[in-house]
Write a protein that holds these residues in place. Structure first.
Motif, PDB file in Angstrom:
ATOM      1  N   SER A  14      12.501   2.350   3.073  1.00 17.26           N
ATOM      2  CA  SER A  14      13.812   1.739   2.894  1.00 17.26           C
ATOM      3  C   SER A  14      13.954   1.141   1.498  1.00 17.26           C
ATOM      4  O   SER A  14      14.999   1.274   0.858  1.00 17.26           O
ATOM      5  CB  SER A  14      14.049   0.647   3.941  1.00 17.26           C
ATOM      6  N   ILE A  15      12.898   0.496   1.027  1.00 18.97           N
ATOM      7  CA  ILE A  15      12.909  -0.070  -0.331  1.00 18.97           C
ATOM      8  C   ILE A  15      13.067   1.049  -1.358  1.00 18.97           C
ATOM      9  O   ILE A  15      13.877   0.940  -2.285  1.00 18.97           O
ATOM     10  CB  ILE A  15      11.636  -0.901  -0.589  1.00 18.97           C
ATOM     11  N   ILE A  16      12.317   2.113  -1.185  1.00 20.04           N
ATOM     12  CA  ILE A  16      12.411   3.257  -2.117  1.00 20.04           C
ATOM     13  C   ILE A  16      13.836   3.816  -2.125  1.00 20.04           C
ATOM     14  O   ILE A  16      14.369   4.159  -3.178  1.00 20.04           O
ATOM     15  CB  ILE A  16      11.376   4.336  -1.755  1.00 20.04           C
ATOM     16  N   SER A  60      22.576  -3.527   3.085  1.00 20.08           N
ATOM     17  CA  SER A  60      23.157  -2.678   4.117  1.00 20.08           C
ATOM     18  C   SER A  60      22.311  -1.428   4.356  1.00 20.08           C
ATOM     19  O   SER A  60      22.004  -1.080   5.505  1.00 20.08           O
ATOM     20  CB  SER A  60      24.585  -2.290   3.728  1.00 20.08           C
ATOM     21  N   VAL A  61      21.915  -0.769   3.285  1.00 25.01           N
ATOM     22  CA  VAL A  61      21.107   0.452   3.409  1.00 25.01           C
ATOM     23  C   VAL A  61      19.747   0.132   4.038  1.00 25.01           C
ATOM     24  O   VAL A  61      19.311   0.794   4.982  1.00 25.01           O
ATOM     25  CB  VAL A  61      20.935   1.137   2.030  1.00 25.01           C
ATOM     26  N   LEU A  62      19.078  -0.896   3.512  1.00 17.36           N
ATOM     27  CA  LEU A  62      17.752  -1.258   4.022  1.00 17.36           C
ATOM     28  C   LEU A  62      17.839  -1.700   5.480  1.00 17.36           C
ATOM     29  O   LEU A  62      17.053  -1.266   6.323  1.00 17.36           O
ATOM     30  CB  LEU A  62      17.143  -2.353   3.147  1.00 17.36           C
ATOM     31  N   HIS A  63      18.808  -2.549   5.779  1.00 21.21           N
ATOM     32  CA  HIS A  63      18.953  -3.069   7.142  1.00 21.21           C
ATOM     33  C   HIS A  63      19.159  -1.933   8.141  1.00 21.21           C
ATOM     34  O   HIS A  63      18.511  -1.902   9.190  1.00 21.21           O
ATOM     35  CB  HIS A  63      20.132  -4.050   7.202  1.00 21.21           C
ATOM     36  N   LYS A  64      20.047  -1.013   7.813  1.00 21.01           N
ATOM     37  CA  LYS A  64      20.345   0.090   8.742  1.00 21.01           C
ATOM     38  C   LYS A  64      19.111   0.959   8.988  1.00 21.01           C
ATOM     39  O   LYS A  64      18.861   1.385  10.114  1.00 21.01           O
ATOM     40  CB  LYS A  64      21.502   0.923   8.199  1.00 21.01           C
ATOM     41  N   LYS A  65      18.355   1.232   7.938  1.00 23.26           N
ATOM     42  CA  LYS A  65      17.163   2.084   8.086  1.00 23.26           C
ATOM     43  C   LYS A  65      16.095   1.384   8.928  1.00 23.26           C
ATOM     44  O   LYS A  65      15.507   1.984   9.822  1.00 23.26           O
ATOM     45  CB  LYS A  65      16.613   2.477   6.720  1.00 23.26           C
ATOM     46  N   VAL A  66      15.855   0.111   8.661  1.00 21.74           N
ATOM     47  CA  VAL A  66      14.859  -0.642   9.444  1.00 21.74           C
ATOM     48  C   VAL A  66      15.345  -0.793  10.883  1.00 21.74           C
ATOM     49  O   VAL A  66      14.565  -0.636  11.833  1.00 21.74           O
ATOM     50  CB  VAL A  66      14.564  -2.012   8.789  1.00 21.74           C
ATOM     51  N   MET A  67      16.627  -1.040  11.060  1.00 26.84           N
ATOM     52  CA  MET A  67      17.161  -1.214  12.415  1.00 26.84           C
ATOM     53  C   MET A  67      17.069   0.072  13.222  1.00 26.84           C
ATOM     54  O   MET A  67      16.827   0.031  14.433  1.00 26.84           O
ATOM     55  CB  MET A  67      18.609  -1.724  12.341  1.00 26.84           C
ATOM     56  N   ALA A  68      17.209   1.216  12.578  1.00 30.44           N
ATOM     57  CA  ALA A  68      17.058   2.494  13.290  1.00 30.44           C
ATOM     58  C   ALA A  68      15.652   2.602  13.882  1.00 30.44           C
ATOM     59  O   ALA A  68      15.479   3.102  15.000  1.00 30.44           O
ATOM     60  CB  ALA A  68      17.336   3.662  12.349  1.00 30.44           C
ATOM     61  N   PHE A  69      14.656   2.099  13.159  1.00 30.43           N
ATOM     62  CA  PHE A  69      13.284   2.071  13.690  1.00 30.43           C
ATOM     63  C   PHE A  69      13.224   1.134  14.905  1.00 30.43           C
ATOM     64  O   PHE A  69      12.714   1.498  15.962  1.00 30.43           O
ATOM     65  CB  PHE A  69      12.300   1.618  12.603  1.00 30.43           C
ATOM     66  N   TYR A  70      13.740  -0.071  14.749  1.00 35.35           N
ATOM     67  CA  TYR A  70      13.686  -1.055  15.838  1.00 35.35           C
ATOM     68  C   TYR A  70      14.422  -0.580  17.094  1.00 35.35           C
ATOM     69  O   TYR A  70      13.990  -0.873  18.212  1.00 35.35           O
ATOM     70  CB  TYR A  70      14.267  -2.398  15.383  1.00 35.35           C
ATOM     71  N   GLN A  83       0.835  -1.203   0.000  1.00 36.19           N
ATOM     72  CA  GLN A  83       0.000   0.000   0.000  1.00 36.19           C
ATOM     73  C   GLN A  83       0.874   1.260   0.000  1.00 36.19           C
ATOM     74  O   GLN A  83       0.607   2.204  -0.742  1.00 36.19           O
ATOM     75  CB  GLN A  83      -0.932  -0.017   1.206  1.00 36.19           C
ATOM     76  N   GLN A  84       1.911   1.266   0.817  1.00 36.77           N
ATOM     77  CA  GLN A  84       2.816   2.416   0.883  1.00 36.77           C
ATOM     78  C   GLN A  84       3.566   2.603  -0.438  1.00 36.77           C
ATOM     79  O   GLN A  84       3.652   3.711  -0.956  1.00 36.77           O
ATOM     80  CB  GLN A  84       3.831   2.229   2.017  1.00 36.77           C
ATOM     81  N   GLN A 120       5.740   1.249   7.060  1.00 33.35           N
ATOM     82  CA  GLN A 120       6.129   2.504   6.410  1.00 33.35           C
ATOM     83  C   GLN A 120       7.652   2.597   6.321  1.00 33.35           C
ATOM     84  O   GLN A 120       8.200   2.995   5.285  1.00 33.35           O
ATOM     85  CB  GLN A 120       5.570   3.695   7.165  1.00 33.35           C
ATOM     86  N   THR A 121       8.344   2.215   7.380  1.00 32.81           N
ATOM     87  CA  THR A 121       9.807   2.259   7.383  1.00 32.81           C
ATOM     88  C   THR A 121      10.391   1.311   6.340  1.00 32.81           C
ATOM     89  O   THR A 121      11.321   1.668   5.612  1.00 32.81           O
ATOM     90  CB  THR A 121      10.350   1.890   8.793  1.00 32.81           C
ATOM     91  N   ILE A 122       9.831   0.113   6.235  1.00 33.20           N
ATOM     92  CA  ILE A 122      10.316  -0.839   5.228  1.00 33.20           C
ATOM     93  C   ILE A 122      10.068  -0.299   3.835  1.00 33.20           C
ATOM     94  O   ILE A 122      10.947  -0.349   2.970  1.00 33.20           O
ATOM     95  CB  ILE A 122       9.676  -2.238   5.426  1.00 33.20           C
ATOM     96  N   ALA A 123       8.880   0.252   3.594  1.00 37.83           N
ATOM     97  CA  ALA A 123       8.570   0.834   2.277  1.00 37.83           C
ATOM     98  C   ALA A 123       9.548   1.959   1.938  1.00 37.83           C
ATOM     99  O   ALA A 123      10.096   2.014   0.822  1.00 37.83           O
ATOM    100  CB  ALA A 123       7.134   1.334   2.235  1.00 37.83           C
TER     101      ALA A 123
END
Length: 178
Positions: A173-175, A105-115, A37-38, A168-171
């Motif tokens: 991160s993908i973008i 690396s980019v996706l993991h770091k962004k999602v991990m910042a949320f966690y 959806q995002q 939203q964070t995963i979306a």
């Protein structure tokens, strides 16, 4: 047009793992649909799902869907169990220094910042010979979004605002990586 394939792990008779009243196949589908959806709100991105409901799709069929669509990126959603806690991501072994590794690396770091805002553990960027990573012909990542049998992880995953913000964070991160 960029093509993204989102893969909700498990489904149908394949429940995946469970814990604290959560079932992996259901939670993976919920997050996948929210990420879709995002992403669908962005022009220039075509989002496809390996499954949109509670059906079983084999691992090879999941990869075949992405390959037939000539996807630019494949993201598989899962949850963990087994006594640990936290988040980890996987790509196929031997891809160090590649576009896939950079995207991880980019996706993991962004999602991990949320966690990290919730005191959740970073289990790291890993590699594994998972079929959906091995059989896809494009950059692919598998996300293990917390442990269903860990009390704190499960408490977070039971909150709708947490799921919405995670999706939203995963979306986002993908973008950022495509």
């Amino acid at each position: 047009m960029l093509v993204i394939v989102l893969d909700a792990g498990h489904g149908g008779y394949d429940l995946g793992t469970s814990g604290h009243g959560l079932v992996e196949k259901d939670l993976a589908l919920e997050i996948t649909l929210k990420v879709k959806q995002q992403l669908s709100q962005h022009k220039g991105i075509s989002v496809h799902l390996t499954r949109a409901n509670d059906t079983f799709i084999s691992l090879l069929e999941r990869a075949d869907i992405a390959n037939r669509l000539k996807a630019d990126y494949f993201v598989s959603f899962h949850h963990n169990s087994g006594g640990g806690t936290g988040f980890e991501s996987y790509i196929f072994p031997g891809l160090k220094g590649t576009t896939t590794a950079h995207m991880q690396s980019v996706l993991h770091k962004k999602v991990m910042a949320f966690y990290e805002e919730f005191g959740l553990r970073d289990r790291g960027e890993k590699t594994a010979d998972f079929a959906v990573l091995r059989e896809t012909k494009m950059p692919a990542i598998l996300l293990e979004n917390l442990f269903l049998d860990a009390t704190h992880d499960a408490q977070c995953l039971k909150q709708s605002h947490f799921i919405n913000e995670l999706s939203q964070t995963i979306a986002e991160s993908i973008i950022k990586v495509i």
